[in-house]
Design an enzyme around this catalytic site. Structure first.
Site, PDB file in Angstrom:
ATOM      1  CE  LYS A 182      -2.304   2.803   2.066  1.00 30.03           C
ATOM      2  NZ  LYS A 182      -1.901   4.046   1.384  1.00 30.03           N
ATOM      3  CB  ALA A 184       2.035   7.464   0.887  1.00 29.35           C
ATOM      4  CD  GLU A 259      12.232   3.788   8.999  1.00 27.73           C
ATOM      5  OE1 GLU A 259      12.035   4.714   9.828  1.00 27.73           O
ATOM      6  OE2 GLU A 259      12.352   3.956   7.790  1.00 27.73           O
ATOM      7  CB  CYS A 293      12.672   8.593   9.521  1.00 27.16           C
ATOM      8  SG  CYS A 293      11.032   8.315   8.952  1.00 27.16           S
ATOM      9  CD  GLU A 390      10.438  12.212  12.741  1.00 33.77           C
ATOM     10  OE1 GLU A 390      11.457  12.124  12.056  1.00 33.77           O
ATOM     11  OE2 GLU A 390       9.485  11.426  12.629  1.00 33.77           O
TER      12      GLU A 390
HETATM   13  C1  SIN Z   1      12.982   7.363   5.990  1.00 36.60           C
HETATM   14  O1  SIN Z   1      12.904   8.578   6.066  1.00 36.60           O
HETATM   15  O2  SIN Z   1      12.087   6.648   6.402  1.00 36.60           O
HETATM   16  C2  SIN Z   1      14.149   6.657   5.344  1.00 36.60           C
HETATM   17  C3  SIN Z   1      15.344   7.485   5.237  1.00 36.60           C
HETATM   18  C4  SIN Z   1      16.521   6.759   4.655  1.00 36.60           C
HETATM   19  O3  SIN Z   1      16.454   5.579   4.302  1.00 36.60           O
HETATM   20  O4  SIN Z   1      17.585   7.355   4.573  1.00 36.60           O
END
Ligand code: SIN
Length: 489
Positions: A182, A184, A259, A293, A390
């Site tokens: 799926k 986004a 994650e 992330c 974040e």
């Molecule tokens: C992410 O933002 O989820 C992945 C970032 C990355 O793989 O460098």
């Protein structure tokens, strides 16, 4: 829209179930917009529980032949898929810039990055080794064998529309699993084009199914979590959503990879090469306009060099070019959503009203696009919102520190632990700090934490499970024991 592509067949407004390009059973659809100007790009099937059921059934019926297909053959198909992605890189990047907003050069870089996962996994498909275990009973022989876990659901985020698809589904497919992906709702077009190339590479029907949804995102997510056919779910997204999905997966006791959110510390010691440190910081902060992330979120700078680094950073920020990702020289595109712009503005305002100094930028740019002026803030302190959450935007927030001990304590003072970065020339300190930071990945004098061969995953509330490298494939395997009685020897 298709006329922007060299290979027009890569523009797809359907979902993929059992090798067929399909609409939703309900015939409902949703629109995908360009974050740079608000224009409609495409309309996609708004899928629901009944579509998820069709997809998981298709994945289940494709499983028995795929899991017994030799790893070498699976690997060859996956390698061809990677090659096709690279060959069609210009078009895939066009789709990505249109739906995600990231600058075109960066989108092309993401295609190479995404194909890199397939390249690595194509080799790993042949290496799903078991082990022979010395038995405590001399009449027995013990074997630990590895087998694919079964049908896998992959829930991918919008910030890496290609790489998060291949990082998850590529590993699962290499391991011999079948998948329901799926993408986004904001960025399904890149994923669908990648799936099309997967078919061209020779993936049999039902191995890679793509369900699309936007308004019914939660319903589709819940259906995948609760579906007993699905044996494993892999998710990239926020910690609160990850926890919700975990709860929804409890009834079917699925294996999970989560994650989740990060809040990466970026530490610059006074013994660093200062220009190099600022360059590394730029790459860890500005990548995808700050929407990763692992973007540098809490930038800790040793007090003796704080003002020099701040000044150098402002100079770099002044040279950033903000605009539509297709314009020559643009380094910061629009944020993917309006929500992202509002969040960035909230973080900057909260910091200023709590005593931070705004050295550069920080304004919402008016117009139809989701543009936010990259900002540099100093005099930050750990009570501020950006220290806890974040920012997910091109906002660099600088915190001064005095000693190594203090900065490790501040850096670890977070509920999450995904990325982290250290700039120092002192070899002993590099190891000392790297070993003490509570984060899944530590970059020492580098801003790059991910790649096909690298184990990527978080600690604490950043989740669990690894993606990338042999560990990424391992997540989709189960280890089983075979104990064989043998005649006395
Ligand atoms: C992410 O933002 O989820 C992945 C970032 C990355 O793989 O460098």
């Amino acid at each position: 829209m298709a006329n922007r592509l060299i290979n027009k067949t890569l523009f797809i407004e359907k979902a993929l179930i059992d090798g067929q390009w399909v609409t939703a059973q309900s015939q409902e659809r949703f629109d995908v917009f360009n974050p740079s100007n608000g224009e409609k790009l495409a309309t996609l099937p708004e899928m629901d529980i009944e579509d998820v059921t069709l997809a998981t059934k298709a994945a289940a019926s494709a499983l028995s032949s795929w899991k017994t297909t030799p790893g070498k053959t699976r690997g060859q198909i996956i390698r061809k898929w990677a090659n096709l992605m690279n060959e069609n890189g210009a078009d895939l990047a066009t789709l990505m810039t249109l739906e995600n907003g990231k600058p075109y050069a960066e989108a092309k870089g993401e295609i190479t990055f995404a194909a890199g996962y397939l390249e690595f996994y194509s080799g790993e498909a042949e290496r799903c080794y078991g082990e022979i275990v010395p038995s405590s009973n001399s009449s027995n022989r013990v074997f630990a064998i590895k087998q694919p876990i079964g049908v896998v659901a992959c829930l991918a985020p919008w910030n890496f529309p290609a790489a998060m698809i291949t990082r998850k589904a590529g590993a699962a497919i290499a391991a011999g699993c079948t998948t329901v992906v799926k993408p986004a709702g904001e960025t399904p077009l890149t994923a669908l084009a990648i799936a099309f190339l997967g078919e061209q590479a020779g993936l049999p029907k039902g191995i890679l199914n793509i369900v699309t949804a936007m308004r019914k995102l939660e319903t589709v997510g819940k259906a995948l979590c609760e579906d007993k056919i699905v044996k494993k779910l892999s998710f990239t997204g926020s910690t609160p959503v990850g926890k919700l999905l975990m709860a929804q997966c409890a009834s079917s006791l699925k294996k999970l990879s989560m994650e989740l959110g990060g809040n990466s510390p970026f530490i610059i010691f006074e013994d660093s090469d200062l220009d190099q440190a600022v360059d590394i910081l730029m790459s860890a902060k500005i990548r995808n306009s700050g929407q990763t992330c692992v973007c540098a979120n809490r930038i800790y700078v040793q007090r003796s060099i704080h003002d020099i680094i701040a000044a150098k950073l402002v100079e770099k920020f002044k040279n950033l070019k903000i605009g539509d990702g297709f314009l020559e020289g643009v380094t910061v595109g629009p944020l993917t959503s309006k929500r992202g712009v509002q969040k960035a503005a909230r973080h900057v305002q909260e910091a200023i009203s709590s005593g931070a100094k705004l050295l550069h930028g920080g304004n919402v740019i008016p117009g139809h696009g989701n543009f936010f002026e990259p900002a540099v803030l100093t005099s930050m302190n750990p009570t501020m919102l950006s220290h806890r959450e974040e920012i997910f935007a091109p906002v660099a927030a600088l915190y001064p520190f005095d000693t190594e001990e203090d900065v490790i304590e501040m850096a670890n003072n977070s509920e999450v632990g995904l990325g982290s970065y250290v700039c120092t020339k002192d070899g002993a300190r590099q190891w000392r700090v790297a070993e003490q930071l509570e984060a899944g990945m530590v970059g020492i004098n580098t801003g790059v934490l991910s790649g096909g061969e690298i184990p990527f995953g978080g600690l604490k509330q950043s989740g669990f499970g690894l993606e990338g490298g042999k560990w990424g494939v391992e997540e989709y395997l189960v280890t089983r024991a075979v104990i064989m009685a043998v005649p006395d020897v």
